[in-house]
Design a protein around this motif. Structure first.
Motif, PDB file in Angstrom:
ATOM      1  N   UNK A 124       3.586  -3.186 -14.336  1.00  0.00           N
ATOM      2  CA  UNK A 124       2.279  -3.742 -14.692  1.00  0.00           C
ATOM      3  C   UNK A 124       1.213  -3.187 -13.769  1.00  0.00           C
ATOM      4  N   UNK A 125       0.003  -3.143 -14.287  1.00  0.00           N
ATOM      5  CA  UNK A 125      -1.137  -2.744 -13.470  1.00  0.00           C
ATOM      6  C   UNK A 125      -2.244  -3.778 -13.670  1.00  0.00           C
ATOM      7  N   UNK A 126      -2.820  -4.195 -12.560  1.00  0.00           N
ATOM      8  CA  UNK A 126      -3.924  -5.156 -12.553  1.00  0.00           C
ATOM      9  C   UNK A 126      -5.130  -4.480 -11.922  1.00  0.00           C
ATOM     10  N   UNK A 127      -6.292  -4.663 -12.536  1.00  0.00           N
ATOM     11  CA  UNK A 127      -7.511  -4.024 -12.052  1.00  0.00           C
ATOM     12  C   UNK A 127      -8.473  -5.101 -11.574  1.00  0.00           C
ATOM     13  N   UNK A 128      -8.925  -4.917 -10.347  1.00  0.00           N
ATOM     14  CA  UNK A 128      -9.836  -5.884  -9.727  1.00  0.00           C
ATOM     15  C   UNK A 128     -11.168  -5.225  -9.411  1.00  0.00           C
ATOM     16  N   UNK A 129     -12.225  -5.951  -9.678  1.00  0.00           N
ATOM     17  CA  UNK A 129     -13.573  -5.555  -9.290  1.00  0.00           C
ATOM     18  C   UNK A 129     -14.082  -6.642  -8.367  1.00  0.00           C
ATOM     19  N   UNK A 130     -14.329  -6.272  -7.123  1.00  0.00           N
ATOM     20  CA  UNK A 130     -14.765  -7.251  -6.123  1.00  0.00           C
ATOM     21  C   UNK A 130     -13.861  -8.486  -6.128  1.00  0.00           C
ATOM     22  N   UNK A 131     -12.551  -8.240  -6.131  1.00  0.00           N
ATOM     23  CA  UNK A 131     -11.508  -9.269  -6.089  1.00  0.00           C
ATOM     24  C   UNK A 131     -11.403 -10.131  -7.346  1.00  0.00           C
ATOM     25  N   UNK A 132     -12.030  -9.735  -8.455  1.00  0.00           N
ATOM     26  CA  UNK A 132     -11.920 -10.448  -9.725  1.00  0.00           C
ATOM     27  C   UNK A 132     -11.106  -9.597 -10.695  1.00  0.00           C
ATOM     28  N   UNK A 133     -10.090 -10.202 -11.319  1.00  0.00           N
ATOM     29  CA  UNK A 133      -9.275  -9.484 -12.298  1.00  0.00           C
ATOM     30  C   UNK A 133     -10.130  -9.176 -13.528  1.00  0.00           C
ATOM     31  N   UNK A 134     -10.274  -7.878 -13.829  1.00  0.00           N
ATOM     32  CA  UNK A 134     -11.098  -7.488 -14.977  1.00  0.00           C
ATOM     33  C   UNK A 134     -10.312  -6.729 -16.040  1.00  0.00           C
ATOM     34  N   UNK A 135      -9.096  -6.285 -15.703  1.00  0.00           N
ATOM     35  CA  UNK A 135      -8.288  -5.540 -16.677  1.00  0.00           C
ATOM     36  C   UNK A 135      -6.812  -5.646 -16.294  1.00  0.00           C
ATOM     37  N   UNK A 136      -5.979  -5.430 -17.297  1.00  0.00           N
ATOM     38  CA  UNK A 136      -4.538  -5.571 -17.090  1.00  0.00           C
ATOM     39  C   UNK A 136      -3.813  -4.797 -18.188  1.00  0.00           C
ATOM     40  N   UNK A 137      -2.617  -4.352 -17.885  1.00  0.00           N
ATOM     41  CA  UNK A 137      -1.730  -3.750 -18.874  1.00  0.00           C
ATOM     42  C   UNK A 137      -0.316  -3.769 -18.332  1.00  0.00           C
ATOM     43  N   UNK A 138       0.642  -3.697 -19.235  1.00  0.00           N
ATOM     44  CA  UNK A 138       2.030  -3.750 -18.778  1.00  0.00           C
ATOM     45  C   UNK A 138       2.933  -2.952 -19.689  1.00  0.00           C
ATOM     46  N   UNK A 139       4.144  -2.727 -19.197  1.00  0.00           N
ATOM     47  CA  UNK A 139       5.177  -2.015 -19.942  1.00  0.00           C
ATOM     48  C   UNK A 139       6.432  -2.877 -19.989  1.00  0.00           C
ATOM     49  N   UNK A 140       7.031  -2.912 -21.163  1.00  0.00           N
ATOM     50  CA  UNK A 140       8.380  -3.439 -21.337  1.00  0.00           C
ATOM     51  C   UNK A 140       9.254  -2.214 -21.572  1.00  0.00           C
ATOM     52  N   UNK A 141      10.359  -2.094 -20.836  1.00  0.00           N
ATOM     53  CA  UNK A 141      11.186  -0.901 -20.979  1.00  0.00           C
ATOM     54  C   UNK A 141      12.589  -1.134 -20.459  1.00  0.00           C
ATOM     55  N   UNK A 142      13.514  -0.321 -20.977  1.00  0.00           N
ATOM     56  CA  UNK A 142      14.854  -0.274 -20.406  1.00  0.00           C
ATOM     57  C   UNK A 142      14.919   0.763 -19.288  1.00  0.00           C
ATOM     58  N   UNK A 143      13.794   1.455 -19.063  1.00  0.00           N
ATOM     59  CA  UNK A 143      13.718   2.440 -18.000  1.00  0.00           C
ATOM     60  C   UNK A 143      14.280   3.799 -18.356  1.00  0.00           C
ATOM     61  N   UNK A 144      14.736   3.969 -19.588  1.00  0.00           N
ATOM     62  CA  UNK A 144      15.310   5.233 -20.017  1.00  0.00           C
ATOM     63  C   UNK A 144      14.545   5.798 -21.204  1.00  0.00           C
TER      64      UNK A 144
ATOM     65  N   UNK B 156     -16.577  -2.127  -6.019  1.00  0.00           N
ATOM     66  CA  UNK B 156     -15.294  -2.014  -5.349  1.00  0.00           C
ATOM     67  C   UNK B 156     -14.168  -2.286  -6.348  1.00  0.00           C
ATOM     68  N   UNK B 157     -13.624  -1.217  -6.969  1.00  0.00           N
ATOM     69  CA  UNK B 157     -12.578  -1.335  -7.981  1.00  0.00           C
ATOM     70  C   UNK B 157     -11.238  -0.985  -7.356  1.00  0.00           C
ATOM     71  N   UNK B 158     -10.244  -1.828  -7.617  1.00  0.00           N
ATOM     72  CA  UNK B 158      -8.910  -1.598  -7.075  1.00  0.00           C
ATOM     73  C   UNK B 158      -7.871  -1.739  -8.185  1.00  0.00           C
ATOM     74  N   UNK B 159      -7.021  -0.732  -8.338  1.00  0.00           N
ATOM     75  CA  UNK B 159      -5.897  -0.757  -9.271  1.00  0.00           C
ATOM     76  C   UNK B 159      -4.654  -1.110  -8.471  1.00  0.00           C
ATOM     77  N   UNK B 160      -3.953  -2.162  -8.891  1.00  0.00           N
ATOM     78  CA  UNK B 160      -2.750  -2.589  -8.197  1.00  0.00           C
ATOM     79  C   UNK B 160      -1.561  -2.549  -9.150  1.00  0.00           C
ATOM     80  N   UNK B 161      -0.485  -1.949  -8.687  1.00  0.00           N
ATOM     81  CA  UNK B 161       0.756  -1.924  -9.464  1.00  0.00           C
ATOM     82  C   UNK B 161       1.503  -3.223  -9.208  1.00  0.00           C
ATOM     83  N   UNK B 162       0.896  -4.312  -9.660  1.00  0.00           N
ATOM     84  CA  UNK B 162       1.480  -5.632  -9.434  1.00  0.00           C
ATOM     85  C   UNK B 162       0.912  -6.618 -10.448  1.00  0.00           C
ATOM     86  N   UNK B 163       1.561  -7.748 -10.520  1.00  0.00           N
ATOM     87  CA  UNK B 163       1.090  -8.810 -11.406  1.00  0.00           C
ATOM     88  C   UNK B 163      -0.042  -9.585 -10.741  1.00  0.00           C
TER      89      UNK B 163
END
Length: 135
Positions: free
Chosen positions: A45-65, A2-9
């Protein structure tokens, strides 16, 4: 699986646990609070969970332009080489496409250049090298 990608911290404890698997703070330059505060200042940011355990993460720093930097892409060692890192980077790049950001940069961890090349990144031209200063 059960893998879930969340656009959150993730929660602080989850992030710190995953971050420790990277060895990036081996010299203890930053406290856990500083590391977590850093990610709370992310543009996306995106957080990846496998069976409710954080297994991966990545983020962006940006001015949005146009200034955009992918940071802290990490996958727990037990789940590396299963495509999770690639999916994290693809998720981050898709956010940039949706926001019409054209130029995305990153700093690669040692030995990970080929991974980023597989998802489309190119090394900077020798005539226009990236530079940094450590204070």
């Amino acid at each position: 699986m059960d893998v879930e990608f969340k656009a959150s911290l993730p929660k602080k404890e989850e992030f710190i646990g995953l971050h420790r698997t990277t060895g990036w703070n081996a010299k203890g330059l930053y406290t856990d609070d500083q590391l977590f505060k850093a990610i709370t200042n992310s543009w996306y940011a995106v957080s990846v969970y496998l069976n409710d355990e954080l297994i991966a993460f990545g983020r962006i720093i940006s001015d949005g332009i146009y200034q955009t930097l992918i940071c802290d892409v990490m996958v727990h060692p037990l789940y590396q080489k299963h495509g999770f890192g690639k999916r994290v980077v693809e998720n981050l790049l898709e956010k940039c496409r949706v926001e019409n950001i054209k130029w995305v940069q990153l700093f690669s961890a040692r030995g990970k250049q080929d991974f980023y090349k597989k998802v489309g990144f190119e090394e900077r031209d020798i005539e226009a090298p990236g530079m940094s200063i450590f204070l």
